[in-house]
Scaffold this motif. Structure first.
Motif, short mmCIF file in Angstrom:
data_model
loop_
_atom_site.label_atom_id
_atom_site.label_comp_id
_atom_site.label_asym_id
_atom_site.label_seq_id
_atom_site.Cartn_x
_atom_site.Cartn_y
_atom_site.Cartn_z
N GLU A 229 -27.32 -85.17 52.58
CA GLU A 229 -26.24 -85.42 51.63
C GLU A 229 -26.75 -85.45 50.21
O GLU A 229 -27.92 -85.72 49.93
N LEU A 230 -25.83 -85.17 49.29
CA LEU A 230 -26.10 -85.09 47.86
C LEU A 230 -25.27 -86.14 47.15
O LEU A 230 -24.06 -86.21 47.31
N ARG A 231 -25.95 -86.98 46.35
CA ARG A 231 -25.26 -88.02 45.57
C ARG A 231 -25.34 -87.65 44.08
O ARG A 231 -26.43 -87.56 43.53
N VAL A 232 -24.22 -87.47 43.46
CA VAL A 232 -24.16 -87.10 42.05
C VAL A 232 -22.93 -87.74 41.42
O VAL A 232 -21.94 -87.98 42.09
N GLY A 233 -23.00 -87.99 40.10
CA GLY A 233 -21.88 -88.68 39.48
C GLY A 233 -21.47 -88.19 38.11
O GLY A 233 -20.30 -87.91 37.86
N VAL A 234 -22.43 -88.08 37.17
CA VAL A 234 -22.03 -87.82 35.78
C VAL A 234 -21.48 -86.40 35.60
O VAL A 234 -20.83 -86.11 34.59
N TYR A 235 -21.69 -85.53 36.59
CA TYR A 235 -21.14 -84.18 36.53
C TYR A 235 -19.64 -84.17 36.33
O TYR A 235 -19.07 -83.20 35.81
N VAL A 236 -18.96 -85.23 36.77
CA VAL A 236 -17.50 -85.25 36.69
C VAL A 236 -17.04 -85.15 35.24
O VAL A 236 -16.00 -84.54 34.95
N PHE A 237 -17.81 -85.75 34.32
CA PHE A 237 -17.47 -85.69 32.89
C PHE A 237 -18.49 -84.89 32.09
O PHE A 237 -18.15 -84.29 31.09
#
Length: 377
Positions: A229-237
């Motif tokens: 699995e890949l965990r990513v967050g700031v890409y949304v903004f």
């Protein structure tokens, strides 16, 4: 309502740009053949979370138990709390689990594993745990090839908790200076997590989850063999730090702070605006990059490019806008009352200063107001 109808400062979210960013990461995860577990800490918003999880299993990552509470109440069941667990939070974690959440914790020491296991024996709540791996010397975690410590943690967890796998965060990629450098960090991240999982399996421990993630490494990874699995967050903004790394362009940044010109310092070539560090945050994450964006890159109200203006200084409620190079600025072009939009250095930090998003969709028309939350418990 339009942007001209609201009080400033205000946090503006361009939903069209957000959707494009989400589509890009979704396509990346599918190309790499891994599940996506979006990190919801950037948005801290149910509406943003729904957009990020659409088309996936609904598994999410959070950085606070307050986020776990909020997103569980909104329907998320599979939640990874991706900060090393402290004993004073175990009762809170247990309440979520007993309410029906599949909450997974992380830790990186035998002492923490023993505390979680002891809590499980005392309460009967066996909490699943991922062992955090230090794949790049960035922050916390067990060294990938420290088989003895990995085995000791797994053994400690067996008596009262559950080993669910390993996870790592390639935060060192934020210091990269080229696409090849980020790709190298992505491979370091992948290889470290996979080696740690192999050590655990060789010692007889199940290790079903191998979780990696940072926005730069995800978008520049060439292979994620062995990762689940890949965990990513700031890409949304996205934000200016990501733009400085070459991960996105400033035009991709989906959030900004709407601010009003409230005065001039004509002799200094400066504008005074009503967004200070309380609205923008004190984050200076671009200071160490080739292009220092001050406290934020200044655009027109709709997000269009201006001359190279940045917020060069920030007090609590005042921001000082000037040319990046310190050259003369015709302040008459920006009368008092002019609306500007400031793109953030760090989207998470800037958004955290606000209680809601004013949502637009590629124009100045406000299509909605999405609440966001803060806090830890």
């Amino acid at each position: 309502m339009r942007l001209t109808d609201i009080e400033t400062p205000a946090l503006v979210l361009d939903a069209a740009k957000m959707r494009a960013n989400i589509d890009r990461m979704n396509a990346t995860a599918r190309r790499l053949g891994v599940a996506l577990r979006p990190h919801l800490k950037t948005g801290k918003s149910v509406e943003v979370a729904r957009a990020m999880t659409e088309g996936w299993s609904g598994a999410v990552t959070v950085s606070t138990l307050k986020e776990a509470d909020e997103f569980f109440a909104a329907g998320c069941r599979d939640i990874l709390y991706a900060v090393g667990i402290a004993s004073n939070k175990l009762a809170h974690a247990a309440r979520l689990t007993q309410a029906g959440a599949q909450l997974t914790l992380i830790l990186d020491s035998v002492a923490a594993a023993e505390a979680v296991a002891a809590f499980g024996r005392e309460t009967g709540v066996r909490l699943p745990v991922l062992i955090e791996i230090d794949s790049d010397g960035h922050r916390a975690g067990v060294q990938p090839d420290d088989a003895a410590t990995l085995d000791a943690i797994a053994r400690a967890l067996a008596n009262g908790a559950e080993l669910a796998g390993v996870m790592t965060h390639g935060g060192g990629s934020y210091n990269s200076t080229s696409a090849d450098g980020i790709a190298a960090h992505a491979e370091m991240e992948r290889a470290g997590a996979v080696r740690a999982a192999e050590h655990l399996r060789a010692a007889g421990h199940a290790c079903p989850t191998v979780s990696v993630g940072s926005t730069p490494t995800a978008l520049f990874a060439r292979d994620l063999a062995g990762v689940t699995e890949l965990r990513v967050g700031v890409y949304v903004f996205f934000d200016l730090v990501m733009a400085g790394l070459g991960v996105c362009a400033p035009e991709d940044i989906a959030v900004g702070v709407l601010t009003s010109v409230i005065g001039h310092q004509a002799e200094r070539g400066q504008l005074i605006v009503d967004a200070g560090w309380m609205a923008l945050s004190r984050d200076r994450g671009t200071q160490g990059q080739v292009l220092d964006q001050g406290y934020g890159l200044v655009r027109d109200a709709e997000g269009g490019s201006l001359d190279d203006l940045v917020v060069v200084a920030a007090n609590q409620e005042h921001g000082i806008v000037a040319r990046r190079d310190g050259g003369p600025l015709d302040v008459a072009r920006f009368p008092v009352g002019t609306l500007l939009r400031v793109l953030p250095n760090h989207a998470c930090a800037t958004a955290a200063q606000h209680g809601a998003y004013r949502v637009v969709d590629g124009s100045d028309e406000i299509t909605g107001t999405w609440p966001r939350f803060g806090g830890w418990s």
